[in-house]
Scaffold this active site. Structure first.
Site, mmCIF file in Angstrom:
data_model
loop_
_atom_site.group_PDB
_atom_site.id
_atom_site.type_symbol
_atom_site.label_atom_id
_atom_site.label_comp_id
_atom_site.label_asym_id
_atom_site.label_seq_id
_atom_site.Cartn_x
_atom_site.Cartn_y
_atom_site.Cartn_z
ATOM 1 N N GLY A 103 32.299 46.100 38.838
ATOM 2 C CA GLY A 103 33.220 47.082 39.372
ATOM 3 C C GLY A 103 32.472 48.075 40.208
ATOM 4 N N GLY A 145 37.959 47.813 27.813
ATOM 5 C CA GLY A 145 38.914 49.045 27.660
ATOM 6 C C GLY A 145 38.480 50.055 28.718
ATOM 7 N N PHE A 146 37.465 50.268 29.197
ATOM 8 C CA PHE A 146 37.123 51.155 30.026
ATOM 9 C C PHE A 146 35.852 50.543 31.264
ATOM 10 C CE2 PHE A 146 38.286 53.587 26.615
ATOM 11 C CZ PHE A 146 39.306 54.365 27.143
ATOM 12 N N GLY A 147 35.828 50.932 32.621
ATOM 13 C CA GLY A 147 34.710 50.643 33.493
ATOM 14 C C GLY A 147 33.832 51.536 33.298
ATOM 15 N N GLY A 148 32.270 51.227 33.978
ATOM 16 C CA GLY A 148 31.348 52.023 34.040
ATOM 17 C C GLY A 148 30.483 52.128 32.965
ATOM 18 N N HIS A 165 38.733 40.617 40.893
ATOM 19 C CA HIS A 165 39.025 40.615 39.202
ATOM 20 C C HIS A 165 40.007 41.847 39.143
ATOM 21 C CE1 HIS A 165 37.847 39.734 35.238
ATOM 22 N NE2 HIS A 165 37.920 40.893 35.020
ATOM 23 N N ASP A 219 31.094 40.228 32.241
ATOM 24 C CA ASP A 219 32.027 40.991 32.533
ATOM 25 C C ASP A 219 31.492 42.520 31.872
ATOM 26 O OD1 ASP A 219 33.841 43.211 33.264
ATOM 27 O OD2 ASP A 219 35.474 42.194 32.859
ATOM 28 N N GLY A 220 30.988 43.473 32.666
ATOM 29 C CA GLY A 220 30.527 44.527 31.884
ATOM 30 C C GLY A 220 28.945 44.988 32.224
ATOM 31 N N GLY A 221 28.805 46.069 32.837
ATOM 32 C CA GLY A 221 27.505 46.591 32.852
ATOM 33 C C GLY A 221 26.818 45.880 34.012
ATOM 34 N N MET A 232 43.844 41.834 28.985
ATOM 35 C CA MET A 232 43.442 42.567 27.979
ATOM 36 C C MET A 232 44.570 43.353 26.941
ATOM 37 S SD MET A 232 39.853 44.266 28.978
ATOM 38 C CE MET A 232 40.345 44.192 30.810
ATOM 39 N N ASP A 251 41.852 43.781 36.130
ATOM 40 C CA ASP A 251 41.829 44.161 34.795
ATOM 41 C C ASP A 251 43.179 44.788 34.113
ATOM 42 O OD1 ASP A 251 39.140 43.425 33.831
ATOM 43 O OD2 ASP A 251 38.439 45.164 35.272
ATOM 44 N N HIS A 282 42.512 39.541 34.186
ATOM 45 C CA HIS A 282 42.052 39.624 33.062
ATOM 46 C C HIS A 282 42.819 40.317 32.017
ATOM 47 C CE1 HIS A 282 38.569 41.239 30.268
ATOM 48 N NE2 HIS A 282 39.299 40.443 29.677
ATOM 49 N N MET A 336 45.503 46.250 31.352
ATOM 50 C CA MET A 336 45.236 46.723 29.858
ATOM 51 C C MET A 336 46.594 47.456 29.372
ATOM 52 S SD MET A 336 41.731 48.635 30.211
ATOM 53 C CE MET A 336 40.401 47.867 31.358
ATOM 54 N N MET A 373 32.234 38.824 27.365
ATOM 55 C CA MET A 373 32.187 40.521 27.663
ATOM 56 C C MET A 373 30.838 41.046 27.369
ATOM 57 S SD MET A 373 35.298 41.453 28.756
ATOM 58 C CE MET A 373 35.169 43.280 28.659
ATOM 59 N N SER A 429 35.809 43.900 40.618
ATOM 60 C CA SER A 429 36.768 44.595 39.838
ATOM 61 C C SER A 429 37.584 45.727 40.316
ATOM 62 C CB SER A 429 36.252 44.940 38.133
ATOM 63 O OG SER A 429 37.170 45.533 37.388
#
Length: 217
Positions: free
Chosen positions: A193, A138-141, A29, A171-173, A64, A31, A62, A33, A133, A6
Site C-alpha cells: 500500500g 486493521g491499519f495501513g502503514g 487489493h 500483506d503488511g509492511g 476483514m 481492504d 480482503h 473493514m 498477514m 492496496s
C-alpha cells in the site's frame, strides 16, 4: 510473482486516478473493514463496483469483517474476482468458502500473525489463495513483523507437499527492504500500500518491487 497495490493507501478523493496510476499492477487489493473484527471502517460493495468500472485488473477483496458469509454475494455482484476471508472471523469456514465458490468467485483464506497455520490445513484444498498477514490487520502503514516469515515458508511448503496450486500472498509492511525476505520464504503475491501509493511514481515503485522479488528468486 505478482504485486497487488492496496487502495487503502490511495487518495480516496481521487480513487479513479489512483487506480489508473497503478495500471502495471497485477491485481488491485481492496481492504474491507467493519470496525468489529478490526478497529477500523473502510469501504463496502459500492466502492468495489466503482473500482470495477475503472479497471480491468482483477479485484482482490480482503474481507476483514465478522461473519463474512453475510457479504459474499454482495461483493461478488459488485465485481470482486477474489474474496479472502479470515479463519478467525468465520463461524463456519467451510460453508463460507463454499458460498464464495457458489458465486463464481475465487476463494482465499487469511489468518493473523498469532494464528497457527494448522488452523487452515484442513481447508487448503478449497482455496485459491492463502493470505499470511505480516502485520496485525486493521491499519495501513504498519511495520513488517519478521516473526511471520516462518509461516510464509510453512504455507509454501504445504502447497508443494500436497501439490496444491493456491497463491501464497503476504500483506503488511512490504517495502524494498522486506520484499526479498517474503519472496525467499515462498510468497507468490505481495500486497503493498504505502510503498506504492505514497511513492512519487507508483508505476515505478511497482517495478522496483518486482526487481526486489526477482533478486531472491
Amino acid at each position: 510473482m505478482k504485486v497487488a497495490p492496496s487502495i487503502l493507501a490511495a487518495d480516496f478523493a481521487r480513487l479513479a486516478e489512483s487506480v489508473s496510476a497503478v495500471a502495471n499492477a497485477d491485481w488491485i487489493h481492496v481492504d474491507v473493514m467493519d470496525g468489529h473484527f478490526v478497529p477500523n471502517i473502510t469501504m463496502g460493495p459500492d466502492v468495489v463496483a466503482a473500482l470495477r468500472r475503472e479497471t480491468h485488473l482483477p479485484l482482490d477483496v480482503h474481507l476483514m469483517v465478522e461473519e463474512p458469509i453475510r457479504y459474499v454475494e454482495a461483493f461478488a455482484k459488485a465485481g470482486a474476482d477474489r474474496l479472502t476471508v479470515h479463519v478467525e472471523a468465520c463461524r463456519h469456514v467451510h460453508s463460507t468458502l463454499q458460498a464464495i465458490r457458489t458465486c463464481g468467485v475465487r476463494a482465499g483464506i487469511a489468518y493473523n500473525p498469532a494464528t497457527s497455520v494448522s488452523g487452515i490445513e484442513y481447508i487448503l484444498h478449497m482455496v485459491d489463495l492463502v493470505l499470511v498477514m505480516t502485520v496485525n490487520p486493521g491499519f495501513g502503514g504498519q511495520s513488517f513483523l519478521s516473526e511471520t516469515l516462518p509461516k510464509v515458508s510453512e504455507v509454501a511448503g504445504l502447497r508443494e507437499s500436497r501439490q496444491h496450486e493456491f497463491e501464497v500472498q503476504v500483506d503488511g509492511g512490504i517495502t524494498l527492504e522486506t520484499i526479498g525476505l517474503v519472496a525467499e520464504a515462498g510468497a507468490s503475491v505481495v500486497v503493498a500500500g504505502t510503498a506504492v501509493f505514497k511513492a512519487s511514481n507508483p508505476q515505478k515503485a511497482i517495478e522496483e518491487l518486482r526487481k526486489g522479488m526477482s533478486a531472491k528468486e
